[in-house]
Scaffold this active site. Structure first.
Site, short mmCIF file in Angstrom:
data_model
loop_
_atom_site.label_atom_id
_atom_site.label_comp_id
_atom_site.label_asym_id
_atom_site.label_seq_id
_atom_site.Cartn_x
_atom_site.Cartn_y
_atom_site.Cartn_z
N CYS A 1 31.55 11.77 -4.26
CA CYS A 1 31.80 11.56 -5.70
C CYS A 1 33.26 11.84 -5.97
CB CYS A 1 30.87 12.46 -6.51
SG CYS A 1 30.84 12.02 -8.25
N LYS B 1 40.51 -3.27 8.57
CA LYS B 1 40.12 -4.41 7.73
C LYS B 1 40.22 -5.72 8.51
CE LYS B 1 41.54 -1.92 3.58
NZ LYS B 1 42.71 -1.58 2.74
N VAL C 1 37.28 9.67 -5.70
CA VAL C 1 37.97 8.61 -6.44
C VAL C 1 37.01 7.45 -6.72
CG1 VAL C 1 39.84 6.92 -6.31
CG2 VAL C 1 40.21 9.24 -5.47
#
Ligand SMILES: NC(=O)c1ccc[n+]([C@@H]2O[C@H](COP(=O)([O-])OP(=O)(O)OC[C@H]3O[C@@H](n4cnc5c(N)ncnc54)[C@H](OP(=O)(O)O)[C@@H]3O)[C@@H](O)[C@H]2O)c1
Ligand SMILES: NC(=O)c1ccc[n+]([C@@H]2O[C@H](COP(=O)([O-])OP(=O)(O)OC[C@H]3O[C@@H](n4cnc5c(N)ncnc54)[C@H](OP(=O)(O)O)[C@@H]3O)[C@@H](O)[C@H]2O)c1
Lengths: 430, 430
Positions: free
Chosen positions: A14, A207, A16
């Protein structure tokens, strides 16, 4: 249409992103319910520091025992926004084993263990969605996986790290050096205290691995991605780039070989022409070009990070996974049927911009040109600049393999007349 | 995993788009099969002219009896790429009644009868997908419907017609007039012999209706869309735009009112700042900006038309619908739960650029300014140019409602000192 039983959602983390996910789940509860077909209920929130005040979160839901939370057995969906490899990995597989589907934003974990996690999801008949793991709010994984499912993607070329784009954009527009621009990024909160994951390209490489796998329907491991950071990009490089009508970006590039039989994935700084749409991506924004057989060139642009944008992507996945739960089905899982080999960097073909410090005497250019020719690297342009007995040669090549270029540079370094190789930069996007 | 029974696909129409769909279904058969989980089989092709030679299409599959084809009863998916309202509409509903799901590229039909077609799909438990209907190859409907399902979209602003963008881009870069630029677009095949649907904004309006409905989860009918074409944009307008650091684009704009309680959709030419990413969309390309609460600004860019790009979108839908068939499920249908009213153009708030021909005498500016003030339209800048007793006033306003602006212009026309209103253009994207 509306079911009365709500879908139970556990939030792991919990911070950013997680706090924004929780906030939107509350403020947009009615919309989410209408779009999913059932209300969603926050069933628990796992954190490290239980006593931290968390606005809008019922303290009774907060726990430090994430494992017990995912083992409850009544969860429909687990949202993993802790980050890192452990305990995230074990928590996700435990969630699957206990019947939940998972939405994650964890690029590091997905890039390293995507195949195993997908297998765990499939084995348990559950969904694993992770739109937020690549380029924040920008819809990219769903378009690649679904919209382009009837096409053949040949290339994905993008700016997928906002921190480094902020730094490079600063260097470009203000003439600042790397350290100065990094300091500003840190001061403004765009770079973390330890910026290694960003500036050394680890984040972008994760990524790239995820994107290449999805785009080419094959498995690309993190180790398969050639990675170079951007800490050695200098103001002089930007000056050279400008002379060529280019700027410098840290790019993630996933390519299918021309014969279609292999793929490559890499992350490195590169010059791209100012006329290329990626050149004008400013600040911490991300943008990704996708080239396919039928659709041609598509571009996706938007905020690549930040709590709210990333939460938007998480919640889009939450709606999709929620709908799948209600329909008793699952969405598309891993698609790795193409099983293409990943070639090494040596086989990547591109153009190069090379700056050499050379002796300022006749015949140097001929010597240098001979070395390029011997290695099969064809020269596009050469610019010679002399000052005070020293001179510099700027060579821009035609397309050549990384291996051939490497051999050329090695041979150049051995020439008496070459005092040093000041910089080598790839030229992309032409 | 692979089922042996292939999915049977009927193709209604085999023109620019249909022939590319058929071609890719053949050349990429293995990939499609792997991605869907079952092979796809072309079961029939309905056309108007049966004797036309169609490369790669088995003549035995070709029929002029589209109705009989969709009534066969063994079809899994019908791809409608005929276009227009009838017979496409009846064929699609007949297809649903006989158990097929439908993929369509037909914006005109979807904008006019989307609600009824969605209802027919739902009644028969089948899918209706139409990614290709808006902005060709650009994934837009799926991102709006799925990726942003957890967010609140406030604005969609885009260039969704390639023909008019080509013409406007020509006028901008060469200084050509509208007719000259249109002639070139026609000669190059970017404009049809009868360009009405494009240049009068009908095509963009259909897309705006579809986008607004999906973005705001409400029903927006074609009649709800305010539509102005771009045939009256002049070289002088481009000159004025340039003076303001703007260019002119034909924009489709779908907006949620600030109080969230209503929406608007409109298509008209507008000035946008050169710094806005939409300003640099060249030629026949399309691009769409989406602004949402959490994700901020996203942009989607790519070829908005053409046989192969549009076929890419059709085939993406085909894979999704095929997967749904195999899974015995359907994807998200119409989402119109928000049931927001569509406000009229009068309530749209934006900025305006107004050129007035006025008498060159003292006090004119004061008179004109008074009229703006009386109608509650606040002026941002005024530029006054005099030549030979005639003068022109260029007024740029702050944000004001279309109704207020309309009242202002009416009153200006009644002033003795105002010889004429040379042009009124909205200013967007700021
Ligand atoms: N931030 C972005 O812009 C962004 C963008 C895209 C993707 N992501 C990804 O999203 C994920 C989360 O990022 P973030 O920026 O939100 O991180 P963050 O702000 O550091 O938050 C991490 C959260 O996880 C909790 N946590 C840490 N270890 C835990 C444990 N062992 N058990 C239970 N809870 C634990 C923390 O608890 P405490 O609150 O008690 O410290 C905190 O709430 C990462 O995978 C990241 O790569 C982030
Ligand atoms: N072209 C694009 O770039 C593009 C982009 C986005 C969306 N779209 C949409 O895609 C759809 C198709 O466009 P298109 O450009 O491919 O049109 P097109 O080239 O005119 O092709 C239309 C096809 O439909 C057939 N046809 C016409 N009337 C028929 C009937 N009554 N029964 C059976 N077949 C019939 C025609 O047969 P014949 O071949 O015998 O004439 C032709 O094959 C339209 O809805 C359009 O708006 C097109």
């Amino acid at each position: 249409m509306m079911r009365t039983r709500p879908l139970k959602v556990a939030l792991l983390g919990c911070g950013v992103v997680g706090s924004e996910v929780a906030r939107i789940m509350t403020t947009h509860a009615d919309d989410l319910a209408a779009r999913i077909g059932a209300p969603v209920e926050l069933a628990g929130v796992a954190v490290r520091r239980p006593d931290k005040v968390r606005e809008g979160i019922d303290p009774a839901l907060v726990t430090t025992d994430a494992t017990a939370l995912v083992k409850r057995g009544d969860l429909d969906i687990v949202v993993e926004v802790i980050g890192g490899i452990e305990p995230a990995r074990t928590l996700i597989t435990t969630a699957f084993e206990h019947g939940a589907s998972v939405v994650s934003a964890n690029k590091a974990l997905l890039a390293q263990d995507g195949a195993a996690l997908h297998a765990a999801a499939e084995q348990n008949g559950r969904d694993l969605y992770y739109e937020a793991a690549v380029a924040g709010a920008i819809p990219l994984i769903r378009p690649l996986r679904e919209s382009l499912a009837g096409d053949k993607v040949n290339r994905v070329l993008g700016i997928v790290n906002g921190t480094t784009n902020f730094i490079l954009d600063k260097m470009d527009t203000t003439g600042a050096g790397y350290q100065e621009a990094l300091d500003e990024a840190t001061a403004l909160g765009y770079a973390e205290a330890d910026p290694t994951a960003d500036v050394e390209g680890f984040d972008a490489a994760a990524k790239a691995a995820i994107l290449a796998g999805i785009a080419f329907h094959t498995r690309v491991r993190l180790d398969d991605v050639h990675r170079e950071g951007m800490t050695e990009v200098t103001a002089a490089d930007f000056a050279s780039a400008k002379e060529m009508g280019c700027t410098i970006k840290l790019l993630a590039i996933c390519e299918r070989a021309e014969d279609g039989a292999s793929v490559t994935a890499r992350v490195h700084p590169a010059m791209i022409p100012l006329s290329h749409p990626l050149a004008s991506v400013r600040g911490a924004y991300n943008a990704v070009f996708v080239e396919s057989d039928a659709s041609g060139q598509l571009m996706f642009y938007g905020p690549g990070a930040g709590g709210a944008p990333t939460a938007s992507a998480v919640l889009g996945d939450l709606v999709a996974v929620g709908r799948n739960r209600l329909g008793g089905t699952t969405g598309p899982g891993e698609s790795a049927y193409a099983a293409l080999p990943v070639s090494s960097m040596g086989e990547v073909v591109t153009r190069y911009h090379i700056s050499l410090d050379v002796a300022d005497k006749p015949g140097v250019l001929a010597q240098v040109a001979t070395v390029f020719a011997e290695h099969g690297v064809s020269i596009d342009t050469v610019r010679q600049q002399g000052k005070d007995g020293e001179a510099s040669l700027v060579v821009v090549t035609h397309r050549a393999s990384d291996a051939a270029l490497g051999g050329t540079v090695e041979a150049l370094r051995k020439l008496d007349t070459v005092r040093g190789v000041a910089s080598i930069m790839r030229v992309e996007g032409e």
